[in-house]
Design a protein around this motif. Structure first.
Motif, PDB file in Angstrom:
ATOM      1  N   TRP A 123       2.489   8.593   0.121  1.00 37.51           N
ATOM      2  CA  TRP A 123       1.185   8.017   0.438  1.00 37.51           C
ATOM      3  C   TRP A 123       1.380   6.709   1.411  1.00 37.51           C
ATOM      4  O   TRP A 123       2.263   5.617   1.161  1.00 37.51           O
ATOM      5  N   GLU A 124       0.728   6.911   2.709  1.00 40.90           N
ATOM      6  CA  GLU A 124       0.989   5.719   3.431  1.00 40.90           C
ATOM      7  C   GLU A 124      -0.393   4.937   3.698  1.00 40.90           C
ATOM      8  O   GLU A 124      -1.600   5.785   4.005  1.00 40.90           O
ATOM      9  N   PRO A 125      -0.630   3.680   3.811  1.00 47.16           N
ATOM     10  CA  PRO A 125      -1.941   3.286   3.739  1.00 47.16           C
ATOM     11  C   PRO A 125      -2.463   3.249   5.139  1.00 47.16           C
ATOM     12  O   PRO A 125      -1.441   3.358   6.249  1.00 47.16           O
ATOM     13  N   TRP A 152      -5.683   6.122   2.740  1.00 53.60           N
ATOM     14  CA  TRP A 152      -4.392   6.635   2.246  1.00 53.60           C
ATOM     15  C   TRP A 152      -4.150   7.826   3.161  1.00 53.60           C
ATOM     16  O   TRP A 152      -4.929   8.741   2.979  1.00 53.60           O
ATOM     17  N   GLY A 156       0.920  -1.343   0.081  1.00 56.08           N
ATOM     18  CA  GLY A 156       0.118   0.022  -0.063  1.00 56.08           C
ATOM     19  C   GLY A 156       0.892   1.285   0.149  1.00 56.08           C
ATOM     20  O   GLY A 156       0.214   2.318  -0.348  1.00 56.08           O
ATOM     21  N   ARG A 157       2.042   1.263   0.131  1.00 55.46           N
ATOM     22  CA  ARG A 157       2.898   2.134   0.147  1.00 55.46           C
ATOM     23  C   ARG A 157       3.046   2.692  -1.244  1.00 55.46           C
ATOM     24  O   ARG A 157       3.332   2.102  -2.125  1.00 55.46           O
TER      25      ARG A 157
END
Length: 474
Positions: free
Chosen positions: A256-258, A264, A242-243
């Motif tokens: 972007w961090e999940p 996000w 997800g990053r």
């Protein structure tokens, strides 16, 4: 072990009216024309000549389109298995259109099934004319050189369209969760989508099904408006699920961090290290905190998200814009970069302290490099596309072997009439598409490459790539 170039061809030139295939004449009044490899920017067609594809150079070659041209696409990882070698094949894609009006655009989620093909021998078997010891019996078909074949009829394209306002500059599917895709729009928005329902519908559908006439209105999971301009650079981390990182034409990169609730958090403070547009970026295949980016300023920059928003290192990579980069997932110290001047380079990060990372530099292409990607199956192999309408495949482990080259030419009786000045690392040249934009290797089907251009998509499997791939269990 040294290996020589094998069949680096896609297009042949021949006189109109000559027999299809080896150029033999149909009557005594038509002279025999020896086919040879066409070199864009070097050769010119004479009156009465035309270019023809050499089908023996491919295990599989198919073309298709989904309506408007697509500047970018991605292959979606599926559940059909890895290391698939038997035809027919099925593949899934996502692609974004470049329509005439913003409201006409869409993201296509599509499936191509019944991709047929055959495995061909690199050196043709001798015929009765070549070998007097053979009994002279003819084969039942022209496919006597084929080791395997599968599939019948044309490939079947099934498509589901999701409305997208504006052209899609680039699109990427997450490797770990391939139903999640991120798209860069020319409006300056970055959006994340969940295409689970569309992929499931395609997987469950029969081959007659979906024609793609309907357009689904679907809201994205995230619609980020924090970039100050449109962009092209975007990549999912292969290490951290997800990053995501996105870079724009104003030199800004956002991380972007999940989160735990399937959304996000986008850091509003960008990474800034380039002095011009960020053209491409890639996460490390092994390190969770490292990524690289390239720019119109001619540099490649290395980032470590643990040490703040300034670059960890930066170096001059090309004398012109650096358009694209690819981090080798089989050999993580190696990075490939392609430039606006048509050159591409191979960098070794182990030489970063010495001030010169370049271990190989190639000037084959005559126009800007538009895409570059390492093979997911062979650490020394990569593919390059260019605005000169060529897609080339390179094996950096190859060296010229005069003895082996002479033996190969003798076996083929000069049917492989390649130019003499080709780099020994050049393994294959594919032509026939106009304005090539992007290519990808299929991670689950060894030897398959998909490319997109102004006139649609090609799926190709060159016949000589199979020899460089690992066997089952290796």
């Amino acid at each position: 072990m040294a290996r020589t170039i094998k069949n680096p061809k896609k297009a042949k030139r021949k006189n109109k009216g000559s027999k299809k295939g080896d150029g033999a004449s149909t009557s005594s009044s038509v002279p025999t024309i020896q086919p040879r490899v066409w070199q864009p920017g070097v050769d010119e067609l004479e009156e009465g000549e035309e270019l023809q594809c050499d089908p023996s150079a491919y295990n599989s070659l198919h073309a298709f389109h989904i309506g408007w041209p697509c500047l970018s696409f991605d292959i979606v990882r599926d559940s059909l298995g890895s290391d698939r070698k038997d035809f027919p094949h099925t593949v899934y894609f996502v692609a974004g259109t470049q329509a005439e009006k913003a409201s006409w655009n869409s993201i296509g989620v599509f499936k191509v099934s019944n991709i047929s093909g055959k495995r061909r021998e690199l050196v043709p078997k001798k015929s009765s004319e070549d070998d007097p010891d053979m009994d002279g019996e003819s084969s039942d078909s022209d496919d006597s050189e084929d080791e395997e074949e599968g599939g019948s009829g044309a490939p079947v394209l099934q498509l589901r369209k999701v409305a997208h306002h504006g052209c899609v500059n680039r699109i990427r599917a997450m490797g770990q969760n391939p139903h999640i895709c991120a798209s860069w729009a020319d409006s300056g928005h970055v959006q994340v989508w969940d295409f689970t329902s569309h992929l499931n519908a395609l997987a469950e559908s029969e081959t007659e099904g979906i024609q793609g006439s309907s357009v689904f209105n679907q809201a994205p999971l995230v619609n980020f408006r924090g970039h100050k301009d449109e962009g092209y650079a975007i990549d999912w981390s292969p290490v951290v699920v997800g990053r995501l990182a996105t870079g724009d034409c104003k030199n800004c990169i956002h991380l972007w961090e999940p989160t735990s609730d399937s959304t996000w958090n986008v850091d509003p403070t960008p990474f800034i290290g380039h002095s011009a547009s960020v053209e491409d970026l890639q996460w490390s295949p092994t390190e969770p905190h490292a990524f690289v980016s390239c720019s119109v300023d001619g540099t490649i920059t290395i980032w470590d998200i643990r040490i703040g928003k300034s670059p960890a290192a930066s170096f001059k990579a090309h004398d012109a814009d650096v358009n694209v980069i690819s981090w080798n997932r089989q050999a993580s110290c190696m990075l490939a970069s392609g430039s606006d001047d048509g050159t591409f380079s191979i960098h070794d990060f182990r030489l970063l302290k010495d001030g010169n990372t370049v271990v190989a530099h190639f000037k084959y292409h005559k126009y800007p490099v538009t895409s570059i990607e390492w093979s997911p199956h062979e650490a020394s192999t990569l593919a390059v596309s260019s605005s000169d309408n060529q897609l080339t495949i390179w094996d950096l482990s190859l060296e010229k072997d005069e003895e082996e080259e002479a033996e190969f030419k003798a076996q083929t009786k000069e049917l492989v009439n390649a130019p003499q000045d080709l780099p020994p690392q050049l393994l294959f040249v594919h032509q026939g598409q106009k304005d090539l934009k992007e290519l990808h290797w299929h991670a689950q089907i060894p030897g398959m490459i998909v490319s997109t251009a102004a006139d649609g998509f090609n799926i190709l499997m060159p016949s000589n790539i199979q020899s460089t791939l690992p066997s089952n269990g290796s």
